[in-house]
Design a protein around this motif. Structure first.
Motif, PDB file in Angstrom:
ATOM      1  N   GLU A  45       0.461  -2.913   0.867  1.00 38.92           N
ATOM      2  CA  GLU A  45       1.904  -2.684   0.950  1.00 38.92           C
ATOM      3  C   GLU A  45       2.574  -4.009   1.310  1.00 38.92           C
ATOM      4  N   SER A  62       7.960   2.572  -1.658  1.00 40.70           N
ATOM      5  CA  SER A  62       6.542   2.240  -1.812  1.00 40.70           C
ATOM      6  C   SER A  62       5.690   3.494  -1.688  1.00 40.70           C
ATOM      7  N   ARG A  64       1.508   4.658  -1.683  1.00 47.41           N
ATOM      8  CA  ARG A  64       0.094   4.308  -1.682  1.00 47.41           C
ATOM      9  C   ARG A  64      -0.621   5.203  -2.683  1.00 47.41           C
ATOM     10  N   TRP A  70      -1.116  -0.084  -4.190  1.00 46.11           N
ATOM     11  CA  TRP A  70       0.246   0.334  -3.859  1.00 46.11           C
ATOM     12  C   TRP A  70       1.146   0.130  -5.062  1.00 46.11           C
TER      13      TRP A  70
END
Length: 77
Positions: A45, A62, A64, A70
């Motif tokens: 990230e 963002s 995951r 990411w």
């Protein structure tokens, strides 16, 4: 009546860049149209980037995907 072109989504996979990807990211952001989005793919990230994005008038989200994958969706604020 004029219509706006459909937003484009570009992808930049920084895992494929040798060295520091910051300049590549900035170049990709500068080439975005007002309604376009950039999907950044990274092995972590990129938290330090988020302040830069905000200062340049972008928002981000963002997500995951896996332990070392990411996706960050970036667009104009």
């Amino acid at each position: 009546m004029t219509t706006n072109p459909a937003p484009a989504e570009r992808t930049l996979d920084v895992r494929e860049i040798d060295g520091e990807p910051f300049d590549d990211i900035v170049a990709a952001l500068e080439s975005l149209g007002e309604n376009d989005r950039l999907r950044l793919i990274a092995p972590f990230e990129p938290v330090p980037l988020f302040e830069v994005l905000e200062a340049r008038g972008f928002t981000h989200e963002s997500n995951r995907q896996e332990d070392d994958l990411w996706h960050v969706l970036i667009e104009h604020a």
